[in-house]
Write a protein that holds these residues in place. Structure first.
Motif, PDB file in Angstrom:
ATOM      1  N   GLY A  64     -60.815  -0.215 -17.193  1.00  0.00           N
ATOM      2  CA  GLY A  64     -60.085   0.622 -18.439  1.00  0.00           C
ATOM      3  C   GLY A  64     -61.331   1.436 -19.051  1.00  0.00           C
ATOM      4  O   GLY A  64     -62.542   1.190 -18.695  1.00  0.00           O
ATOM      5  N   VAL A  65     -60.962   2.346 -20.072  1.00  0.00           N
ATOM      6  CA  VAL A  65     -62.034   2.973 -20.849  1.00  0.00           C
ATOM      7  C   VAL A  65     -62.472   1.986 -21.819  1.00  0.00           C
ATOM      8  O   VAL A  65     -61.453   1.545 -22.564  1.00  0.00           O
ATOM      9  CB  VAL A  65     -61.365   4.104 -21.354  1.00  0.00           C
ATOM     10  CG1 VAL A  65     -62.465   4.688 -22.480  1.00  0.00           C
ATOM     11  CG2 VAL A  65     -61.191   5.244 -20.433  1.00  0.00           C
ATOM     12  N   ARG A  66     -63.758   1.545 -22.071  1.00  0.00           N
ATOM     13  CA  ARG A  66     -64.129   0.606 -22.855  1.00  0.00           C
ATOM     14  C   ARG A  66     -65.470   1.022 -23.639  1.00  0.00           C
ATOM     15  O   ARG A  66     -66.332   1.879 -22.921  1.00  0.00           O
ATOM     16  CB  ARG A  66     -64.209  -0.627 -22.301  1.00  0.00           C
ATOM     17  CG  ARG A  66     -62.908  -1.303 -21.766  1.00  0.00           C
ATOM     18  CD  ARG A  66     -63.054  -2.606 -21.338  1.00  0.00           C
ATOM     19  NE  ARG A  66     -61.615  -3.122 -21.161  1.00  0.00           N
ATOM     20  CZ  ARG A  66     -61.115  -3.384 -19.744  1.00  0.00           C
ATOM     21  NH1 ARG A  66     -61.784  -3.104 -18.635  1.00  0.00           N
ATOM     22  NH2 ARG A  66     -59.947  -3.698 -19.634  1.00  0.00           N
ATOM     23  N   ARG A  67     -65.864   0.491 -24.652  1.00  0.00           N
ATOM     24  CA  ARG A  67     -67.339   0.728 -25.092  1.00  0.00           C
ATOM     25  C   ARG A  67     -68.005  -0.576 -24.650  1.00  0.00           C
ATOM     26  O   ARG A  67     -67.762  -1.570 -24.610  1.00  0.00           O
ATOM     27  CB  ARG A  67     -67.143   0.698 -26.415  1.00  0.00           C
ATOM     28  CG  ARG A  67     -68.557   0.658 -27.393  1.00  0.00           C
ATOM     29  CD  ARG A  67     -68.447   0.715 -29.028  1.00  0.00           C
ATOM     30  NE  ARG A  67     -69.420   0.514 -29.719  1.00  0.00           N
ATOM     31  CZ  ARG A  67     -69.782   0.946 -30.857  1.00  0.00           C
ATOM     32  NH1 ARG A  67     -68.877   1.413 -31.446  1.00  0.00           N
ATOM     33  NH2 ARG A  67     -70.690   0.729 -31.337  1.00  0.00           N
ATOM     34  N   TYR A  68     -69.499  -0.292 -24.468  1.00  0.00           N
ATOM     35  CA  TYR A  68     -70.194  -1.118 -23.732  1.00  0.00           C
ATOM     36  C   TYR A  68     -71.800  -0.386 -24.000  1.00  0.00           C
ATOM     37  O   TYR A  68     -71.901   0.780 -24.537  1.00  0.00           O
ATOM     38  CB  TYR A  68     -70.132  -1.584 -22.388  1.00  0.00           C
ATOM     39  CG  TYR A  68     -69.985  -0.262 -21.552  1.00  0.00           C
ATOM     40  CD1 TYR A  68     -71.403   0.149 -21.040  1.00  0.00           C
ATOM     41  CD2 TYR A  68     -68.769   0.227 -21.265  1.00  0.00           C
ATOM     42  CE1 TYR A  68     -71.219   1.253 -20.212  1.00  0.00           C
ATOM     43  CE2 TYR A  68     -68.838   1.339 -20.339  1.00  0.00           C
ATOM     44  CZ  TYR A  68     -70.029   1.835 -19.664  1.00  0.00           C
ATOM     45  OH  TYR A  68     -70.010   2.890 -18.825  1.00  0.00           O
ATOM     46  N   LYS A  69     -72.677  -1.304 -23.998  1.00  0.00           N
ATOM     47  CA  LYS A  69     -74.231  -0.844 -24.014  1.00  0.00           C
ATOM     48  C   LYS A  69     -74.704  -0.771 -22.642  1.00  0.00           C
ATOM     49  O   LYS A  69     -74.784  -1.755 -21.649  1.00  0.00           O
ATOM     50  CB  LYS A  69     -74.894  -2.152 -24.885  1.00  0.00           C
ATOM     51  CG  LYS A  69     -76.534  -1.534 -25.054  1.00  0.00           C
ATOM     52  CD  LYS A  69     -77.136  -2.482 -25.800  1.00  0.00           C
ATOM     53  CE  LYS A  69     -76.726  -2.347 -27.130  1.00  0.00           C
ATOM     54  NZ  LYS A  69     -77.757  -3.407 -28.207  1.00  0.00           N
ATOM     55  N   ASN A  70     -75.107   0.663 -22.338  1.00  0.00           N
ATOM     56  CA  ASN A  70     -75.536   0.813 -20.999  1.00  0.00           C
ATOM     57  C   ASN A  70     -76.804  -0.021 -20.706  1.00  0.00           C
ATOM     58  O   ASN A  70     -77.874  -0.167 -21.584  1.00  0.00           O
ATOM     59  CB  ASN A  70     -76.168   2.388 -21.141  1.00  0.00           C
ATOM     60  CG  ASN A  70     -76.447   2.887 -19.452  1.00  0.00           C
ATOM     61  OD1 ASN A  70     -77.383   2.402 -19.210  1.00  0.00           O
ATOM     62  ND2 ASN A  70     -75.855   3.903 -19.207  1.00  0.00           N
ATOM     63  N   PRO A  71     -76.661  -0.746 -19.788  1.00  0.00           N
ATOM     64  CA  PRO A  71     -77.940  -1.585 -19.324  1.00  0.00           C
ATOM     65  C   PRO A  71     -79.186  -1.083 -18.798  1.00  0.00           C
ATOM     66  O   PRO A  71     -80.321  -1.749 -19.062  1.00  0.00           O
ATOM     67  CB  PRO A  71     -77.326  -2.376 -18.226  1.00  0.00           C
ATOM     68  CG  PRO A  71     -76.224  -1.625 -17.508  1.00  0.00           C
ATOM     69  CD  PRO A  71     -75.717  -0.749 -18.529  1.00  0.00           C
ATOM     70  N   ASN A 115     -65.978  -7.544 -17.147  1.00  0.00           N
ATOM     71  CA  ASN A 115     -67.414  -8.092 -17.198  1.00  0.00           C
ATOM     72  C   ASN A 115     -68.637  -7.079 -16.906  1.00  0.00           C
ATOM     73  O   ASN A 115     -69.732  -7.302 -17.575  1.00  0.00           O
ATOM     74  CB  ASN A 115     -67.696  -9.341 -15.967  1.00  0.00           C
ATOM     75  CG  ASN A 115     -66.636 -10.389 -16.353  1.00  0.00           C
ATOM     76  OD1 ASN A 115     -66.647 -10.962 -17.330  1.00  0.00           O
ATOM     77  ND2 ASN A 115     -65.940 -10.724 -15.361  1.00  0.00           N
ATOM     78  N   TYR A 116     -68.161  -6.031 -16.510  1.00  0.00           N
ATOM     79  CA  TYR A 116     -69.190  -5.117 -15.959  1.00  0.00           C
ATOM     80  C   TYR A 116     -68.797  -3.625 -16.139  1.00  0.00           C
ATOM     81  O   TYR A 116     -67.675  -3.242 -15.576  1.00  0.00           O
ATOM     82  CB  TYR A 116     -69.848  -5.138 -14.359  1.00  0.00           C
ATOM     83  CG  TYR A 116     -70.525  -6.872 -14.253  1.00  0.00           C
ATOM     84  CD1 TYR A 116     -71.951  -6.831 -14.620  1.00  0.00           C
ATOM     85  CD2 TYR A 116     -69.744  -7.635 -13.679  1.00  0.00           C
ATOM     86  CE1 TYR A 116     -72.775  -7.888 -14.621  1.00  0.00           C
ATOM     87  CE2 TYR A 116     -70.564  -8.909 -13.784  1.00  0.00           C
ATOM     88  CZ  TYR A 116     -71.716  -9.160 -14.219  1.00  0.00           C
ATOM     89  OH  TYR A 116     -72.353 -10.087 -14.022  1.00  0.00           O
ATOM     90  N   PRO A 117     -69.612  -2.580 -16.499  1.00  0.00           N
ATOM     91  CA  PRO A 117     -69.344  -1.234 -16.326  1.00  0.00           C
ATOM     92  C   PRO A 117     -69.506  -0.971 -14.801  1.00  0.00           C
ATOM     93  O   PRO A 117     -70.350  -1.589 -13.900  1.00  0.00           O
ATOM     94  CB  PRO A 117     -70.506  -0.554 -16.914  1.00  0.00           C
ATOM     95  CG  PRO A 117     -71.253  -1.659 -17.924  1.00  0.00           C
ATOM     96  CD  PRO A 117     -70.921  -3.009 -17.452  1.00  0.00           C
TER      97      PRO A 117
END
Length: 336
Positions: free
Chosen positions: A264-271, A284-286
């Motif tokens: 889905g479209v989600r917010r996360y911190k680019n690793p 669990n993962y982008p």
């Protein structure tokens, strides 16, 4: 149910809903050629010193001698003995036994350096020789010179095989639930799959007309591509599902539904940049991180993919993994 009645009813359904069918079906006439007489079939069998499998024999005598079917359709009996992919169009020797019982391919194909060119003509000629498909009818042209085979002589008599030698992928028996399949099982499975696709398309069409398909009900979006819509959803900077877009642009198949549930479209911190972004992500993962991992391990993965695509070169594989990573990178939007 009587097989003939079952097949004709399924054919009639597909014909009525042809506009919702897959592309390959839309390109065909949804009908059969005239049947062969018992005398014609016996003459063919006597000429080639064989007996045809019972289910295929019944099909060409009671339903049709070729016509609508998998690939580019079922070839009539007189054309099924011709190896259409070779320049001189030789006949296949039906009075000789099909030489294989397990999947076959030449060992040199996986080790050949396709970056340097193509094998010598003599090697290719030996590889695509009709001797490899002796005892078989080429009952359907799949495309690109590949074909479905019906074995009529040998231990595999009555079974369907796939001839992928035009793409250097060898000869492989068709399976269903891990078991060899007969002509009629293969053909009815094709009809059932097409009917399933049509029903899903009908469902999606009705849903769209009723205005209940999630997030896609406006005329502007109908002219946009799947990736355009996903990019716009990401630009909204909020968590959301992509299930509706998947079903609308493709189909409500089990693998698409599963994809819509997992991603889905989600917010996360680019690793890699340590910045907050919106993009496509599993629980669990982008997807960008997954694509990068595949690219980092591309040598190991390439060896596996090479088994399925023998002519795939290392440069082509590297280009594919790079482009895949860049697509997910481009979809990502940094939060201001």
């Amino acid at each position: 149910m009587n097989r003939k009645k079952e097949i004709l009813e399924k054919l009639a359904f597909i014909r009525r809903h042809k506009e919702f069918a897959s592309f390959g079906v839309k390109e065909q006439e949804v009908s059969y050629n005239p049947c062969l007489s018992e005398e014609d079939i016996k003459e063919f069998e006597h000429k080639h010193c064989i007996t045809l499998p019972d289910d295929y024999r019944t099909f060409i005598s009671e339903i049709g001698n070729g016509g609508f079917g998998p690939g580019h359709g079922l070839l009539p009996l007189d054309k099924a003995i011709v190896d259409f992919k070779l320049r001189d169009k030789p006949n296949i020797s039906l009075n000789k036994k099909f030489p294989y019982q397990d999947s076959w391919n030449e060992e040199w194909i996986t080790s050949f350096n396709w970056d340097e060119g193509y094998p010598e003509t003599e090697i290719v000629d030996a590889y695509i020789s009709t001797a490899h498909i002796a005892g078989c009818l080429q009952i359907s042209h799949f495309g690109h010179g590949c074909a479905f085979l019906l074995v009529v002589n040998g231990n595999e008599k009555g079974h369907i095989w796939f001839d992928g030698r035009a793409d250097y992928s060898g000869l492989v028996p068709k399976l269903k639930d891990g078991q060899r399949i007969s002509f009629i099982e293969w053909y009815v499975t094709f009809l059932d799959m097409e009917i399933e696709n049509i029903n899903k398309s009908l469902t999606n069409s009705t849903t769209a007309q009723n205005g209940t398909l999630p997030d896609i009900i406006n005329s502007n979006q109908m002219n946009k591509s799947f990736l355009q819509e996903i990019s716009e959803k990401i630009n909204e900077y909020k968590d959301s599902s992509i299930a509706g877009e998947l079903c609308y642009h493709f189909s409500q198949s089990p693998d698409n539904v599963q994809c819509g549930e997992a991603v889905g479209v989600r917010r996360y911190k680019n690793p890699y940049t340590d910045k907050n972004v919106y993009g496509l992500k599993t629980k669990n993962y982008p997807l960008l991180e997954i694509a990068n991992a595949v690219e980092d391990k591309e040598d190991e993965v390439f060896d596996v993919i090479k088994q399925a695509l023998p002519r795939l070169t290392k440069k082509e594989w590297e280009a594919f993994t790079r482009l895949t990573t860049l697509i997910y990178c481009d979809l990502e939007k940094e939060i201001n």
